[in-house]
Design a protein around this motif. Structure first.
Motif, mmCIF file in Angstrom:
data_model
loop_
_atom_site.group_PDB
_atom_site.id
_atom_site.type_symbol
_atom_site.label_atom_id
_atom_site.label_comp_id
_atom_site.label_asym_id
_atom_site.label_seq_id
_atom_site.Cartn_x
_atom_site.Cartn_y
_atom_site.Cartn_z
ATOM 1 N N ILE A 72 27.480 -2.593 13.376
ATOM 2 C CA ILE A 72 28.910 -2.474 13.846
ATOM 3 C C ILE A 72 28.766 -2.486 15.416
ATOM 4 N N THR A 73 27.929 -1.639 16.049
ATOM 5 C CA THR A 73 27.966 -1.763 17.478
ATOM 6 C C THR A 73 27.707 -2.914 18.054
ATOM 7 N N GLY A 74 26.828 -3.841 17.559
ATOM 8 C CA GLY A 74 26.402 -5.062 17.646
ATOM 9 C C GLY A 74 27.902 -5.977 17.759
ATOM 10 N N VAL A 75 28.674 -5.830 17.024
ATOM 11 C CA VAL A 75 29.920 -6.620 16.812
ATOM 12 C C VAL A 75 30.769 -6.178 17.816
ATOM 13 N N PHE A 76 30.829 -4.989 18.257
ATOM 14 C CA PHE A 76 31.726 -4.661 19.436
ATOM 15 C C PHE A 76 31.299 -4.991 20.649
ATOM 16 N N LEU A 77 29.716 -5.109 20.847
ATOM 17 C CA LEU A 77 29.212 -5.688 22.076
ATOM 18 C C LEU A 77 29.373 -7.137 22.246
ATOM 19 N N ILE A 78 29.720 -7.916 21.066
ATOM 20 C CA ILE A 78 30.182 -9.133 21.147
ATOM 21 C C ILE A 78 31.138 -9.417 21.885
ATOM 22 N N LEU A 99 37.393 -1.410 37.576
ATOM 23 C CA LEU A 99 38.323 -1.187 36.493
ATOM 24 C C LEU A 99 37.568 -0.727 35.290
ATOM 25 N N VAL A 100 36.747 -1.624 34.737
ATOM 26 C CA VAL A 100 36.442 -1.329 33.578
ATOM 27 C C VAL A 100 35.408 -0.377 33.275
ATOM 28 N N THR A 101 34.497 -0.209 34.556
ATOM 29 C CA THR A 101 33.498 1.048 34.538
ATOM 30 C C THR A 101 34.053 2.323 34.801
ATOM 31 N N THR A 102 35.357 2.533 35.310
ATOM 32 C CA THR A 102 35.880 3.650 35.377
ATOM 33 C C THR A 102 36.635 3.983 34.226
ATOM 34 N N LEU A 103 37.219 2.873 33.800
ATOM 35 C CA LEU A 103 38.278 3.275 32.567
ATOM 36 C C LEU A 103 37.488 3.576 31.272
ATOM 37 N N MET A 104 36.382 2.937 31.137
ATOM 38 C CA MET A 104 35.560 3.002 29.828
ATOM 39 C C MET A 104 35.751 4.496 29.372
ATOM 40 N N ALA A 161 37.472 -2.613 27.976
ATOM 41 C CA ALA A 161 37.075 -1.064 28.020
ATOM 42 C C ALA A 161 37.145 -0.572 27.094
ATOM 43 N N LEU A 162 38.282 -0.744 26.062
ATOM 44 C CA LEU A 162 38.369 -0.290 24.786
ATOM 45 C C LEU A 162 37.320 -0.490 23.860
ATOM 46 N N CYS A 163 36.902 -1.986 23.740
ATOM 47 C CA CYS A 163 35.706 -2.225 22.763
ATOM 48 C C CYS A 163 34.312 -1.561 23.295
ATOM 49 N N TRP A 164 34.196 -1.373 24.849
ATOM 50 C CA TRP A 164 33.110 -0.601 25.174
ATOM 51 C C TRP A 164 33.042 1.006 24.831
ATOM 52 N N ALA A 165 34.103 1.342 24.886
ATOM 53 C CA ALA A 165 34.371 3.017 24.308
ATOM 54 C C ALA A 165 34.168 2.937 22.899
ATOM 55 N N VAL A 166 34.685 2.071 22.095
ATOM 56 C CA VAL A 166 34.575 2.481 20.749
ATOM 57 C C VAL A 166 32.970 2.066 20.336
ATOM 58 N N MET A 167 32.441 1.048 20.953
ATOM 59 C CA MET A 167 31.131 1.017 20.732
ATOM 60 C C MET A 167 30.188 1.970 21.142
ATOM 61 N N ILE A 169 31.096 5.340 21.059
ATOM 62 C CA ILE A 169 31.443 6.167 19.957
ATOM 63 C C ILE A 169 30.483 5.995 18.646
ATOM 64 N N SER A 170 30.666 4.597 18.470
ATOM 65 C CA SER A 170 29.862 4.382 17.044
ATOM 66 C C SER A 170 28.412 4.476 17.379
ATOM 67 N N ALA A 171 27.853 4.254 18.568
ATOM 68 C CA ALA A 171 26.189 4.359 18.717
ATOM 69 C C ALA A 171 26.021 5.921 18.707
ATOM 70 N N SER A 172 26.984 6.678 19.199
ATOM 71 C CA SER A 172 26.589 8.226 19.367
ATOM 72 C C SER A 172 26.460 8.783 17.947
ATOM 73 N N TYR A 173 26.804 8.050 16.703
ATOM 74 C CA TYR A 173 26.649 8.629 15.501
ATOM 75 C C TYR A 173 25.162 8.489 15.005
ATOM 76 N N ALA A 174 24.434 7.555 15.827
ATOM 77 C CA ALA A 174 23.138 7.201 15.484
ATOM 78 C C ALA A 174 22.256 8.115 15.657
ATOM 79 N N LYS A 175 21.950 8.961 14.796
ATOM 80 C CA LYS A 175 21.031 10.197 15.181
ATOM 81 C C LYS A 175 19.309 9.891 14.755
#
Length: 300
Positions: A72-78, A99-104, A161-167, A169-175
């Protein structure tokens, strides 16, 4: 050089690598398309991650849940990579990086508010307002007509920025998976999915490209990705996420500075002021404690 100073040096170098990705992407945009960039970049990154995993003695073992999250994270990375590439192609690389690095991280925080993972205080709302004002200052919103606010470059960067943010959050669930191992699988699946679904080789063979292309491409794939990501995760392990995350505040400044040096872009005072405002906002939102850094400066 002490161990701490050596670590700070490598962490700063990693942030330089991340910041350099913006002007380098601008240069590469005249050679290849966004579809080609993702496949070429991440196939090289994936292969160069292998010796890193071997050196760190990390296992490739990963749970099915974390494997699914890496897909899932790989798709958002694309999509993030393509949008970031197009944002630099049609706009200024320095502004795009700032813009992107501060907005993310601001978007991540807002998404966590909606998911009720955060309980905001008054200071958090004020910090968010300050962050939004900082973003508007960067793009000099007062000089725009309504249609210009949503020009093609700004739209690409907002979605990036939105894609990176979702990515994130998605990666943070990988424990229970080392972040470097997780990154390897994310890059691997991003490569495979993009190659099978999106890849369209329309710019000719990359082996026919000139030295400028190869210098930028290799640095983007290895320096800005393999090296910078690995060093950052190692630094986080030693310093902790709170102290380590402070280094990321250097990225927009490196993006702006290197865009001036490599591309001849003009240095906009409004961009610097906007970056400073958003960084203050992020420090408040993340409860960054600067006592540690003050002590380091006094010792040195």
């Amino acid at each position: 050089m002490t161990t701490d100073n050596r670590l700070f040096f490598w962490m700063t170098l990693a942030m330089l690598g991340w910041g350099a990705s913006w002007p380098i992407a601008k240069i590469l945009s005249s050679y290849i398309t966004e579809h080609e960039l993702v496949t070429y970049r991440y196939v090289l990154t994936t292969f160069t991650m292998l010796p890193i995993l071997y050196w760190m003695k990390l296992s490739f073992k990963i749970s099915l849940k974390n494997l699914a999250l890496s897909i899932i994270t790989g798709v958002f990375l694309i999509f993030y990579t393509k949008l970031f590439f197009l944002g630099t192609k049609y706009g200024e690389a320095g502004l795009a990086g700032a813009l992107v690095t501060t907005l993310m991280p601001i978007i991540v925080y807002i998404l966590m508010l909606f998911s009720r993972q955060k309980k905001p205080q008054t200071k958090d709302w004020l910090a968010l307002v300050l962050g939004v004002i900082g973003v508007f200052t960067m793009i000099k919103v007062w000089t725009f007509e309504t249609s210009q606010i949503f020009n093609v470059s700004n739209v690409y960067l907002l979605w990036a920025a939105l894609c990176w943010a979702v990515m994130s959050i998605s990666a943070s669930y990988a424990k229970d998976t080392h972040p470097v191992v997780l990154s390897f699988y994310i890059y691997l699946f991003a490569t495979l999915i993009d190659w099978l679904v999106f890849f369209k080789p329309t710019s000719g063979s990359i082996f026919a490209m000139d030295q400028t292309f190869w210098a930028g491409f290799v640095f983007l794939a290895i320096g800005s990705t393999t090296f910078a990501t690995t060093v950052y995760f190692l630094g986080i392990q030693k310093l902790g996420s709170n102290k380590g995350s402070v280094f990321t505040f250097l990225v927009p400044f490196f993006a702006i500075g290197l865009s001036v040096v490599l591309l001849g872009e003009s240095l906009q005072l409004t961009t610097l002021i906007g970056v400073l405002m958003t960084i203050v906002s992020l420090m408040i939102l993340n409860n960054v404690n600067l006592d540690f850094w003050k002590n380091k400066l006094y010792k040195n």
